[in-house]
Design an enzyme around this catalytic site. Sequence first.
Site, PDB file in Angstrom:
ATOM      1  N   LEU A 105      48.970  44.211  38.413  1.00  0.00           N
ATOM      2  CA  LEU A 105      48.252  42.948  38.257  1.00  0.00           C
ATOM      3  C   LEU A 105      49.105  42.118  37.311  1.00  0.00           C
ATOM      4  CD1 LEU A 105      44.474  43.883  37.751  1.00  0.00           C
ATOM      5  CD2 LEU A 105      45.434  42.518  39.600  1.00  0.00           C
ATOM      6  N   ASP A 106      49.316  40.846  37.633  1.00  0.00           N
ATOM      7  CA  ASP A 106      50.238  40.079  36.798  1.00  0.00           C
ATOM      8  C   ASP A 106      49.639  39.779  35.420  1.00  0.00           C
ATOM      9  OD1 ASP A 106      48.959  37.425  36.738  1.00  0.00           O
ATOM     10  OD2 ASP A 106      49.425  37.345  38.871  1.00  0.00           O
ATOM     11  N   TYR A 107      50.478  39.269  34.550  1.00  0.00           N
ATOM     12  CA  TYR A 107      50.161  39.064  33.129  1.00  0.00           C
ATOM     13  C   TYR A 107      48.870  38.275  32.920  1.00  0.00           C
ATOM     14  CZ  TYR A 107      51.094  37.754  28.222  1.00  0.00           C
ATOM     15  OH  TYR A 107      51.013  37.573  26.867  1.00  0.00           O
ATOM     16  N   SER A 109      46.362  37.883  35.102  1.00  0.00           N
ATOM     17  CA  SER A 109      45.246  38.342  35.928  1.00  0.00           C
ATOM     18  C   SER A 109      44.507  39.497  35.261  1.00  0.00           C
ATOM     19  CB  SER A 109      45.750  38.781  37.309  1.00  0.00           C
ATOM     20  OG  SER A 109      46.356  37.701  37.974  1.00  0.00           O
ATOM     21  N   ARG A 195      48.963  34.328  43.886  1.00  0.00           N
ATOM     22  CA  ARG A 195      49.386  33.116  43.170  1.00  0.00           C
ATOM     23  C   ARG A 195      50.438  32.346  43.983  1.00  0.00           C
ATOM     24  NH1 ARG A 195      47.369  32.766  38.059  1.00  0.00           N
ATOM     25  NH2 ARG A 195      46.542  34.705  37.173  1.00  0.00           N
TER      26      ARG A 195
END
Length: 247
Positions: A105-107, A109, A195
């Site tokens: 999961l990105d930074y 999220s 995104r």
Amino acid sequence: MKGKQERLQKIIAQSGYTSRRKAERLIIEGKVKVNGKVVTKLGTKASPTDEITVNGIPIEREPKVYYLLYKPRQYITAVSDDRGRKTVIDLMPEVEERIYPIGRLDYHSSGILLLTNDGDFAHQLMHPRYEVPKTYIVKVNGIMSHDTQNKLLEGVQDEGELLKVSRYKVKEVDRKKRTMILEVVLHEGRNRHLRRLFAALGHPVDKLKREKFAFLTLNRLQPGEYRPLTRKEVHDLRQLVSRKRRK
């Protein structure tokens, strides 16, 4: 040799060192030793008493552990970060085993993240062939037209990759604030998949949260909290992958 013998690539994957496929490559390349002898044959088996090294590093056969974490925003989905940012592992100091995230999961999220030291298990859950569904709640800027919404399913090209969702549902439309909230399901996840997809459609993501991983939910967990998966949950995840494999 004593004890149950298993294929080397399986033992290496279960140790958390790498996936079974990459372990097979390491064996073929002559980077694996059993009791000090180089092994290059994929059918080779070893027992619990054998010493196995990969690139000169002994394989540690830790007990397999499986965790569900509610990842907060502004944490890196990694074991370490060379820029000194906080990682999801920092949230789990009581866990002694060498766990790592399943997928990412990105930074910016939040939401469900699974972690384990079982490389084979992790590889199967991440592989797009097994179509393990992940459900997200996405808040985007702007009101998407029906034609634009259809492109979520058709997909758009970005940096040479086709980005799309498996299904979606509009949850809320705020015409005053010019925002929309959607529930989307992915069966595979490329780097910053959602995104990039929404940005390409002209509706950048404001907030992103993963609410489900297969049948698992956050339930009553708060951001930063975690729990071990139950035996039944691990079994059911394996069964989910097994059913996809048989199709």
